[in-house]
Design a protein around this motif. Structure first.
Motif: not given
Length: 113
Positions: A4-23, A26-34
């Motif tokens: 998941i290419y993720h921006n922790p400050r984005c609500r939709k991105s946090r919702e997407g991360l939660a979907i993966l966690e609930d599923a 195994a996944f990798d988080v890429i904070k693409y702004l960093e």
């Protein structure tokens, strides 16, 4: 491995991360702004998404409006703009093997996991 290419400050991105966690997948988080993407990585993501570079741009970002909107740009120039200004990249992006989606709405992530 799911990514998941993720921006922790984005609500939709946090919702997407939660979907993966609930599923419980195994996944990798890429904070693409960093950890910024290079041109080849971005091209590969766009190819997996099956979209044009312009379709991955967040057109309401101030930098897009001030520097790029209304200009005739090639795909290479649009990709270059996203590499230079990663805030322009739509988020979250989830990749699972050869499949990829932009998590807008976040529930679309369920289609590839």
């Amino acid at each position: 491995m799911i990514k998941i290419y993720h921006n922790p400050r984005c609500r939709k991105s946090r919702e997407g991360l939660a979907i993966l966690e609930d599923a419980n997948k195994a996944f990798d988080v890429i904070k693409y702004l960093e950890d910024q993407l290079n041109t080849n990585e971005l091209k590969a993501i766009i190819s997996k998404l099956g979209i044009t570079p312009l379709e991955l741009v967040r057109k309401n970002e101030a930098i897009w409006k001030s520097d790029y909107k209304g200009k005739t740009l090639t795909d290479a120039q649009i990709i270059e703009a996203m590499v230079k200004h990663p805030k322009l990249i739509e988020r979250p992006i989830v990749i699972n093997g050869d499949k990829a989606v932009i998590g807008r709405p976040p529930e679309s992530i369920l289609n590839i996991i």
